[in-house]
Enzyme design. Structure first.
Site, PDB file in Angstrom:
ATOM      1  CD1 TRP A   1     -34.414  30.577   8.461  1.00 36.92           C
ATOM      2  CD2 TRP A   1     -33.114  30.282  10.258  1.00 36.92           C
ATOM      3  NE1 TRP A   1     -35.109  31.016   9.572  1.00 36.92           N
ATOM      4  CE2 TRP A   1     -34.336  30.844  10.678  1.00 36.92           C
ATOM      5  CE3 TRP A   1     -32.129  30.012  11.216  1.00 36.92           C
ATOM      6  CZ2 TRP A   1     -34.608  31.142  12.023  1.00 36.92           C
ATOM      7  CZ3 TRP A   1     -32.387  30.303  12.543  1.00 36.92           C
ATOM      8  CH2 TRP A   1     -33.627  30.860  12.936  1.00 36.92           C
TER       9      TRP A   1
ATOM     10  CD  GLU B   1     -34.498  26.590   6.919  1.00 41.81           C
ATOM     11  OE1 GLU B   1     -33.262  26.581   7.091  1.00 41.81           O
ATOM     12  OE2 GLU B   1     -35.287  25.960   7.635  1.00 41.81           O
TER      13      GLU B   1
ATOM     14  CE  LYS C   1     -38.866  30.114  12.145  1.00 42.55           C
ATOM     15  NZ  LYS C   1     -37.823  29.728  13.077  1.00 42.55           N
TER      16      LYS C   1
ATOM     17  CG  ASP D   1     -38.023  23.831   8.146  1.00 42.11           C
ATOM     18  OD1 ASP D   1     -39.099  23.419   8.628  1.00 42.11           O
ATOM     19  OD2 ASP D   1     -36.952  23.783   8.777  1.00 42.11           O
TER      20      ASP D   1
ATOM     21  CG  HIS E   1     -39.580  27.268   8.349  1.00 39.62           C
ATOM     22  ND1 HIS E   1     -38.312  27.715   8.081  1.00 39.62           N
ATOM     23  CD2 HIS E   1     -39.514  26.709   9.576  1.00 39.62           C
ATOM     24  CE1 HIS E   1     -37.513  27.443   9.095  1.00 39.62           C
ATOM     25  NE2 HIS E   1     -38.217  26.823  10.007  1.00 39.62           N
TER      26      HIS E   1
ATOM     27  CG  HIS F   1     -34.091  22.146   6.804  1.00 30.33           C
ATOM     28  ND1 HIS F   1     -33.746  23.234   7.561  1.00 30.33           N
ATOM     29  CD2 HIS F   1     -32.930  21.648   6.298  1.00 30.33           C
ATOM     30  CE1 HIS F   1     -32.426  23.394   7.496  1.00 30.33           C
ATOM     31  NE2 HIS F   1     -31.914  22.459   6.735  1.00 30.33           N
TER      32      HIS F   1
ATOM     33  CG  ASP G   1     -40.339  26.013  12.935  1.00 27.21           C
ATOM     34  OD1 ASP G   1     -40.255  24.894  12.418  1.00 27.21           O
ATOM     35  OD2 ASP G   1     -39.380  26.815  12.999  1.00 27.21           O
TER      36      ASP G   1
ATOM     37  CG  ASP H   1     -37.696  22.459  14.400  1.00 27.91           C
ATOM     38  OD1 ASP H   1     -37.557  22.076  13.229  1.00 27.91           O
ATOM     39  OD2 ASP H   1     -37.684  23.668  14.725  1.00 27.91           O
TER      40      ASP H   1
ATOM     41  CG  ASP I   1     -34.186  21.906  10.952  1.00 25.50           C
ATOM     42  OD1 ASP I   1     -33.649  21.744  12.068  1.00 25.50           O
ATOM     43  OD2 ASP I   1     -34.602  23.013  10.549  1.00 25.50           O
TER      44      ASP I   1
HETATM   45  C1  RNT Z   1     -35.024  27.497  11.971  1.00 25.25           C
HETATM   46  C2  RNT Z   1     -34.628  26.776  10.736  1.00 25.25           C
HETATM   47  C3  RNT Z   1     -33.199  26.337  10.694  1.00 25.25           C
HETATM   48  C4  RNT Z   1     -32.724  25.714  11.982  1.00 25.25           C
HETATM   49  C5  RNT Z   1     -31.394  25.031  11.886  1.00 25.25           C
HETATM   50  C6  RNT Z   1     -30.803  24.759  13.220  1.00 25.25           C
HETATM   51  O1  RNT Z   1     -36.352  27.732  12.057  1.00 25.25           O
HETATM   52  O2  RNT Z   1     -35.459  25.682  10.531  1.00 25.25           O
HETATM   53  O3  RNT Z   1     -33.012  25.492   9.625  1.00 25.25           O
HETATM   54  O4  RNT Z   1     -33.644  24.804  12.483  1.00 25.25           O
HETATM   55  O5  RNT Z   1     -30.587  25.715  11.058  1.00 25.25           O
HETATM   56 ZN    ZN Z   2     -34.901  24.372   8.924  1.00 26.45          ZN
END
Ligand code: RNT
Ligand code: ZN
Length: 413
Positions: free
Chosen positions: A179, A218, A220, A252, A255, A279, A287, A289, A319
């Site tokens: 990513w 990955e 986004k 993810d 994303h 993820h 995003d 998290d 993640d």
């Molecule tokens: C960032 C991505 C990525 C990170 C990690 C720490 O938007 O989701 O995967 O969160 O690699």
């Molecule tokens: Zn991620």
């Protein structure tokens, strides 16, 4: 309700709870190392998190080094049932050597291999393309600067070799997930050139398959400070992965656009890919998290994995990084929620429901899909915990609080 009664209730709708428990026991969840220290890592001078991502909160007790992170991870694992893997980032190297991201080697991760062996874990890996001075103007593999691009190409190649080393040493696959934050704050004048440069960088990075490595990309939609344009968008990586053997697309959950869900994307990708790395996270308005809750989308993701017989194909990684609560509790709650969602999915009469759909008996299908919500999956979950040597209820929380009192609270930054 006790387990035997629950077992009978499920049997009545054609579901074998024993089978569900034994499937769940074997289903690995790759737990991300970066929840323990808010994505800081162990490099000298590590500090500010850049790359359009942010950990918010300042709950005390974050891990300050490898020893603490390993201890915290072991504590969390002791409270999480089932099979676990550990997902590392390149910035979590353990070495005395003077090296930079482009010169890291297998030996800089040998302590992790020993840790994984001692604890029966597989290791997954992520090159780290953020929080580094060679990220110039928020660009890495798509930068117009040749030196910047070469630096990060070397980093990614080194990471693939390290992933292969993990796979060989631990005798299990190793997901190597790429990513990058690359993008622009404002509308760019040229969207194509950065993408062509990224494509060229990827061609140089993926110059041959490495045994045991599952390479993935990955995508986004945006990052903080990079709101207008992301080079590595979903379409870009999907096209790249689809046209390159042995390269996969990682989904993810944070994303995509706020009303776009990855649960629906799993079956779409299953038509062309034999692996789908994930993820799993919880976006709140963006995003963000947040720690995974047992909410509708996590249940839907789990259903898509189970109903489509994709347990071996979907590689579940977590993640999230919440710095506002106890980080070990965050690990335990989020991982258990993923497992609970999987159990709920495993306890569905999915064959029967599929048949009803094909027969267009949508009333029966609706009645069953709502009716199973009343069945006692919690009793099966508690049985699973007991068989894993864990208590049902909030006993785990008391253990985390003891650990906070005795260990975490003594860490002063
Ligand atoms: C960032 C991505 C990525 C990170 C990690 C720490 O938007 O989701 O995967 O969160 O690699
Ligand atoms: Zn991620």
């Amino acid at each position: 309700m006790n387990y035997q009664e629950a077992r009978e209730e499920y049997k009545a709708i054609g579901v074998d709870t024993e089978k569900a428990i034994s499937t769940l026991e074997k289903l690995p969840i790759s737990i991300h190392c970066w929840q323990a220290d808010d994505v800081t890592g162990f490099e000298k001078g590590a500090g500010k998190l850049t790359g359009g991502i942010q950990a918010t909160g300042n709950y005390p007790g974050k891990a300050r080094n490898a020893e603490e992170l390993m201890a915290d991870f072991k504590k969390a694992c002791s409270l999480i049932p089932g099979k676990k893997r550990l997902n590392l980032h390149a910035s979590y190297l353990i070495t005395d050597r003077k090296c930079d991201r482009n010169t890291i080697e297998e030996r800089d991760f040998s302590a992790w291999v020993s840790f994984a062996k001692e604890n029966g874990l597989g290791l997954d890996f992520n090159p780290t393309f953020f929080s580094h001075p060679m990220v110039k103007d928020n660009l890495t593999l798509s930068s117009p600067d040749d030196d910047v691009r070469s630096f990060w190409i070397e980093h990614a190649k080194a990471c693939r070799r390290i992933s292969a080393y993990f796979a060989k040493e631990l005798d299990t696959y190793s997901v190597c997930n790429l990513w990058i934050p690359d993008g622009y704050k404002d509308t760019p004048a040229d969207r194509l050139s950065p993408r062509l440069r990224l494509k060229d960088s990827l061609d140089k990075i993926y110059d041959g398959k490495l045994n045991g490595v599952i390479d993935c990309l990955e995508s986004k939609v945006f990052g903080i400070g990079l709101e207008s344009f992301t080079v590595g968008s979903s379409e870009f990586y999907m096209g790249y992965a689809a046209s390159h053997k042995d390269i996969y697309l990682l989904l993810d959950a944070g994303h995509y656009h706020p009303m776009e869900y990855i649960s629906d994307k799993i079956s779409a990708l299953l038509c062309t890919f034999d692996k789908i790395p994930l993820h799993v996270t919880r976006p709140v308005r963006w995003d963000s998290d947040h720690v995974v809750r047992l909410d509708d989308e996590i249940k839907e993701i789990a259903k898509e994995i189970v109903r489509n017989d994709a347990i071996e194909k979907v590689l579940i990684g977590l993640d999230y990084f919440d710095a506002s609560i106890n980080r070990i509790a965050a690990w335990v709650i989020g991982t258990r929620n993923m497992q609970k969602a999987l159990l709920i999915a495993l306890l569905e009469p999915s064959e029967k429901m599929r048949r009803l759909q094909d027969e267009s008996d949508f009333t029966a299908l609706f009645a069953i899909s709502e009716g199973i919500k009343d069945l006692p999956w919690q009793a099966v979950w508690n049985e699973f915990l007991t068989r894993q040597g864990l208590d049902a209820g909030l006993g785990w929380y008391n253990e985390v609080m003891d650990y906070e009192k005795n260990i975490l609270s003594k860490r002063n930054d």
